[in-house]
Design a protein around this motif. Structure first.
Motif, PDB file in Angstrom:
ATOM      1  N   ALA A 366       0.967  -1.243   0.026  1.00  0.00           N
ATOM      2  CA  ALA A 366       0.004  -0.111   0.108  1.00  0.00           C
ATOM      3  C   ALA A 366       0.790   1.197  -0.101  1.00  0.00           C
ATOM      4  N   LYS A 367       0.356   2.339  -0.641  1.00  0.00           N
ATOM      5  CA  LYS A 367       0.967   3.624  -0.642  1.00  0.00           C
ATOM      6  C   LYS A 367       0.194   4.700  -0.118  1.00  0.00           C
ATOM      7  N   ARG A 368       0.333   5.729   0.359  1.00  0.00           N
ATOM      8  CA  ARG A 368      -0.494   6.867   0.693  1.00  0.00           C
ATOM      9  C   ARG A 368       0.037   8.127   0.018  1.00  0.00           C
ATOM     10  N   ILE A 369      -0.826   9.071  -0.013  1.00  0.00           N
ATOM     11  CA  ILE A 369      -0.516  10.267  -0.779  1.00  0.00           C
ATOM     12  C   ILE A 369      -0.109  11.517   0.179  1.00  0.00           C
ATOM     13  N   THR A 370       0.741  12.465  -0.141  1.00  0.00           N
ATOM     14  CA  THR A 370       1.293  13.236   0.788  1.00  0.00           C
ATOM     15  C   THR A 370       0.007  14.330   0.606  1.00  0.00           C
ATOM     16  N   LEU A 371       0.107  15.437   1.531  1.00  0.00           N
ATOM     17  CA  LEU A 371      -0.659  16.612   1.650  1.00  0.00           C
ATOM     18  C   LEU A 371      -0.404  17.442   0.192  1.00  0.00           C
ATOM     19  N   ALA A 372       1.069  17.664  -0.177  1.00  0.00           N
ATOM     20  CA  ALA A 372       1.302  18.257  -1.443  1.00  0.00           C
ATOM     21  C   ALA A 372       0.622  17.690  -2.443  1.00  0.00           C
ATOM     22  N   ALA A 373       0.863  16.326  -2.508  1.00  0.00           N
ATOM     23  CA  ALA A 373       0.210  15.595  -3.836  1.00  0.00           C
ATOM     24  C   ALA A 373      -1.107  15.851  -4.002  1.00  0.00           C
ATOM     25  N   ALA A 374      -1.922  15.654  -2.969  1.00  0.00           N
ATOM     26  CA  ALA A 374      -3.383  15.928  -2.635  1.00  0.00           C
ATOM     27  C   ALA A 374      -3.720  17.315  -3.121  1.00  0.00           C
ATOM     28  N   ALA A 375      -3.183  18.413  -2.565  1.00  0.00           N
ATOM     29  CA  ALA A 375      -3.269  19.808  -3.243  1.00  0.00           C
ATOM     30  C   ALA A 375      -3.102  19.922  -4.588  1.00  0.00           C
ATOM     31  N   LYS A 376      -2.267  19.241  -4.946  1.00  0.00           N
ATOM     32  CA  LYS A 376      -1.909  19.263  -6.606  1.00  0.00           C
ATOM     33  C   LYS A 376      -3.020  18.569  -7.418  1.00  0.00           C
ATOM     34  N   LEU A 377      -3.463  17.613  -6.972  1.00  0.00           N
ATOM     35  CA  LEU A 377      -4.755  17.057  -7.659  1.00  0.00           C
ATOM     36  C   LEU A 377      -6.084  17.882  -7.638  1.00  0.00           C
ATOM     37  N   GLU A 378      -6.084  18.826  -6.455  1.00  0.00           N
ATOM     38  CA  GLU A 378      -7.524  19.292  -6.214  1.00  0.00           C
ATOM     39  C   GLU A 378      -7.414  20.493  -7.089  1.00  0.00           C
ATOM     40  N   THR A 379      -6.265  21.038  -7.700  1.00  0.00           N
ATOM     41  CA  THR A 379      -6.069  22.218  -8.484  1.00  0.00           C
ATOM     42  C   THR A 379      -6.199  22.035  -9.700  1.00  0.00           C
ATOM     43  N   HIS A 380      -6.201  20.533 -10.089  1.00  0.00           N
ATOM     44  CA  HIS A 380      -6.118  20.443 -11.602  1.00  0.00           C
ATOM     45  C   HIS A 380      -7.466  20.387 -12.211  1.00  0.00           C
ATOM     46  N   GLY A 381      -7.631  20.748 -13.441  1.00  0.00           N
ATOM     47  CA  GLY A 381      -8.905  21.066 -14.327  1.00  0.00           C
ATOM     48  C   GLY A 381      -9.760  19.515 -14.479  1.00  0.00           C
ATOM     49  N   TRP A 382      -9.083  18.505 -14.508  1.00  0.00           N
ATOM     50  CA  TRP A 382      -9.575  17.157 -14.906  1.00  0.00           C
ATOM     51  C   TRP A 382     -10.391  17.057 -16.321  1.00  0.00           C
ATOM     52  N   PRO A 383      -9.585  17.400 -17.317  1.00  0.00           N
ATOM     53  CA  PRO A 383     -10.684  17.185 -18.509  1.00  0.00           C
ATOM     54  C   PRO A 383     -10.723  15.698 -18.800  1.00  0.00           C
ATOM     55  N   GLY A 384     -10.201  14.641 -18.633  1.00  0.00           N
ATOM     56  CA  GLY A 384     -10.406  13.438 -18.669  1.00  0.00           C
ATOM     57  C   GLY A 384     -11.225  12.866 -17.298  1.00  0.00           C
ATOM     58  N   ASN A 385     -11.580  13.583 -16.572  1.00  0.00           N
ATOM     59  CA  ASN A 385     -12.636  13.274 -15.671  1.00  0.00           C
ATOM     60  C   ASN A 385     -12.107  12.110 -14.566  1.00  0.00           C
ATOM     61  N   VAL A 386     -12.731  11.044 -14.026  1.00  0.00           N
ATOM     62  CA  VAL A 386     -12.517   9.987 -13.182  1.00  0.00           C
ATOM     63  C   VAL A 386     -11.523   9.155 -13.880  1.00  0.00           C
ATOM     64  N   ARG A 387     -11.506   8.827 -15.110  1.00  0.00           N
ATOM     65  CA  ARG A 387     -10.685   7.974 -15.827  1.00  0.00           C
ATOM     66  C   ARG A 387      -9.199   8.483 -15.618  1.00  0.00           C
ATOM     67  N   GLU A 388      -9.263   9.927 -15.879  1.00  0.00           N
ATOM     68  CA  GLU A 388      -7.584  10.589 -15.783  1.00  0.00           C
ATOM     69  C   GLU A 388      -7.427  10.495 -14.405  1.00  0.00           C
ATOM     70  N   LEU A 389      -7.998  10.659 -13.594  1.00  0.00           N
ATOM     71  CA  LEU A 389      -7.484  10.782 -12.192  1.00  0.00           C
ATOM     72  C   LEU A 389      -6.999   9.270 -11.689  1.00  0.00           C
TER      73      LEU A 389
END
Length: 417
Positions: A366-389
């Motif tokens: 198992a791996k976890r995600i850091t706060l910095a990585a989580a913040a980066k995910l939240e600021t992305h526009g996600w043109p590919g939506n759930v599949r891109e995530l």
């Protein structure tokens, strides 16, 4: 030329549907009504009741105040909209109020209910739909029935993540968009109504189609999928309708088409907006008649299949521009479900991230995600939506190598198209 319209089912006099999860209660009411020369049909949930009403418009529906699949207000609103001439009698609410529709034999139904309920030593009065709605908004005690208990029971049922008030198990998260998608799936699944799913690429349209099939009476048969954009135009007709041996160059043997393969089940047509206009006409003909002709064959074949279509394009606009057949659009869009984009839904991004990391942990540490990585995910526009995530997280998982954390440096987004 006259216009063909779908006729409403003829009302069956002295026929009732009993809707309750309590099979013993249904049996007691059925016996009491049968003694009064009523024909009785039974349903364990709201969606099943609506499906039966599509087949036969009965005189009366006897409804429990708790349904396993639909919220009671939701059911009543849909019931009154679709079946305004049917008497609705609540089986376990209290008080006699006015009702917009009353069967001339309502007293017989009330008598049957009193007989059935007296068996358990608890005689409840009956009430129309308005009293059932009031039961969850105006707590009081009357005639031995606690309205607070009715409301609490309904609220408890709504807390389950896969219950009638929560999202279906196909979906992760519980925001208003997903709850609405789940609600619409539950409403339409038990019917044969065509469904059109619209939403951006990667937003889960195929999951919606699978959920519609899973909750339908056709779930024991196949769900057959066809991506209309993935097959060359010259082969798409044969893939959809089938062909005989020698029907065209390379057809060394006959083949059953996707429609015929889905007989008794569901056909999912993904990216329906990419279907050529000429083939749209043939699909429309099948939807109107239920018959198809294999390529190279003259005899029609009768097929029973439910159509669920999906597109990322605005089909209504394409129909108005004549780049998609308007008559086919109206055939497909009888019931519309829209899947939401991921952009701006930070709470859902966090839930989905947790879900995908847990999924990947089944095959490696198992791996976890850091706060910095989580913040980066939240600021992305996600043109590919759930599949891109999911793909971004899988890429980050690989880039993190043997480290137990995925940091911001491992979060790489796709290049814009």
């Amino acid at each position: 030329m006259g216009t063909l319209v779908q006729q409403r089912p003829t009302v069956a006099s002295r026929t009732a549907i009993l809707t309750s999860t309590d099979a013993s209660f249904r049996e007691r009411v059925r016996h009491a009504l049968t003694d009064l020369r009523w024909q009785v049909r039974e349903a364990a949930g709201g969606a099943e009741t609506l499906a039966q009403l599509d087949e036969q418009a009965v005189e009366t529906v006897v409804l429990d105040s708790w349904l396993p699949d639909l919220e009671i207000r939701e059911f009543i609103q849909e019931f009154e909209r679709l079946h305004p001439g049917v008497d609705l009698v609540m089986a376990d609410a209290s008080g006699e109020g006015g009702s917009p529709v009353r069967s001339p034999r309502r007293n017989e139904v009330l008598h049957a209910l009193r007989r059935a309920q007296a068996v358990d030593g608890a005689i409840w009065n009956t009430a129309p739909a308005e009293a059932a709605i009031a039961a969850v908004t105006e707590p009081r005690v009357t005639a031995g029935v606690r309205y607070e208990e009715t409301a609490a029971r309904m609220q408890r049922a709504d807390r389950g993540t896969t219950g009638r008030g929560g999202p279906l198990p196909e979906f992760v998260g519980a925001d208003a968009c997903l709850l609405e998608v789940s609600r619409r799936i539950r409403l339409v699944a038990p019917r044969t109504t065509p469904v059109l799913i619209e939403g951006p690429t990667g937003s889960g349209k195929e999951l919606v189609a699978k959920a519609v099939h899973r909750l339908s009476p056709r779930s024991a048969r196949k769900l057959v999928a066809l991506n209309c954009a993935a097959i060359p135009e010259t082969l798409l007709e044969a893939e959809l309708f089938g062909h005989t041996r020698g029907a065209f160059t390379g057809a060394v043997q006959g083949r059953t088409g996707r429609i015929e393969a889905a007989h008794g089940g569901t056909l999912f047509l993904d990216e329906i907006g990419e279907m050529p206009l000429a083939l749209q006409a043939k699909l429309l003909r099948f939807l109107e008649t239920g018959e198809l002709q294999r390529v190279g064959e003259n005899e029609p074949v009768k097929v029973d299949v439910r159509i669920v279509a999906a597109t990322h394009q605005p089909l209504a606009r394409l129909a108005s521009e004549s780049t998609f057949r308007a008559d086919l659009y109206y055939r497909l869009a009888v019931f519309l479900i829209r899947t939401p984009a991921l952009a701006g839904r930070s709470a859902e991004i966090a839930r989905l991230t947790e879900h995908f990391l847990a999924k990947m942990a089944r095959e490696s540490p198992a791996k976890r995600i850091t706060l910095a990585a989580a913040a980066k995910l939240e600021t992305h526009g996600w043109p590919g939506n759930v599949r891109e995530l999911e793909h971004v997280l899988e890429r980050g998982w690989i880039l993190a190598e043997d480290r137990p954390e995925i940091d911001a440096g491992e979060i790489e987004f796709d290049e814009p198209l």
